[in-house]
Enzyme design. Structure first.
Site, PDB file in Angstrom:
ATOM      1  N   HIS A  82       0.807  -1.228   0.071  1.00 16.72           N
ATOM      2  CA  HIS A  82      -0.085  -0.010   0.140  1.00 16.72           C
ATOM      3  C   HIS A  82       1.046   1.330   0.065  1.00 16.72           C
ATOM      4  CE1 HIS A  82       0.558   1.000   4.200  1.00 16.72           C
ATOM      5  NE2 HIS A  82       0.373  -0.249   4.454  1.00 16.72           N
ATOM      6  N   CYS A 132       3.486  -4.669   6.583  1.00 19.85           N
ATOM      7  CA  CYS A 132       3.147  -4.415   5.331  1.00 19.85           C
ATOM      8  C   CYS A 132       4.192  -3.684   4.402  1.00 19.85           C
ATOM      9  CB  CYS A 132       1.957  -3.275   5.053  1.00 19.85           C
ATOM     10  SG  CYS A 132       0.494  -3.969   5.739  1.00 19.85           S
TER      11      CYS A 132
END
Length: 202
Positions: free
Chosen positions: A166, A177
């Site tokens: 992301h 992430c």
């Protein structure tokens, strides 16, 4: 059946006539009487009377042709996909996205070749390290908000539980992430599909 009745009647008539006509001579034999009776018949009936009785032949039994099953085509077996190293990356050709944690880089791969990248990334900090391995994309969320950290995660592409590509900071590490620039995050979001393989190497 009709011919037999006519013949019987004529034989009786002929015998009667022969018997009545033979006043002074000897009686005709049965064979002579039959021949005389037949001679009185029309030619067609004479042939029927003289021809031996031939039993009607029974029709030949109908034998069904053996049923031959159509050949079953052999199943089409797809050739196995052989994974090979993709030039310029540490990943194999079956991956659609490649992440190298040690160099903080990521790539998109298509048809066994690099289609985008390398691009800079940041990954999980101490205690939240991004695990290596091969995973598959599970879902996308364009305007995702983390329910754990209450943080925006634009252009999220999830591939390992709560871990996703992301848009995020390239100067700070994440909670696992893979942070990308806005441009790269959009490219990964639009290029990857559910089921695509993401390979993470150290």
């Amino acid at each position: 059946m009709r011919v037999r009745r006519v013949l019987s009647l004529l034989v009786v008539v002929a015998l009667t006539g022969l018997l009545s006509g033979a006043a002074g001579g000897a009686l005709p034999t049965a064979e002579a009487a039959a021949v005389a009776a037949v001679r009185l018949l029309p030619l067609r009936l004479q042939e029927a009377a003289i021809a031996p009785s031939v039993p009607a032949l029974a029709p030949a039994p109908v034998v069904a042709a053996p049923v031959v099953a159509a050949p079953v085509p052999a199943p089409v077996v797809a050739a196995p996909v052989v994974a090979r190293a993709v030039a310029g990356t540490p990943c194999v050709s079956t991956a659609r996205a490649c992440i190298e944690l040690s160099s903080d880089r990521a790539w998109l791969i298509r048809g066994g070749e690099v289609s985008y990248g390398p691009v800079p990334i940041t990954s999980g900090r101490a205690g939240f390290r991004t695990p290596p391995g091969s995973f598959t994309v599970t879902f996308h969320s364009r305007d995702h908000i983390s329910s754990i950290y209450d943080a925006p995660m634009p252009y999220s592409v999830f591939f390992n539980g709560g871990i996703a590509f992301h848009q995020g900071s390239l100067s700070q590490q994440s909670h696992g992430c893979i942070h990308l620039s806005r441009t790269a995050a959009r490219e990964f979001f639009e290029s990857l599909e559910r089921g695509d393989v993401v390979q993470v190497v150290r």
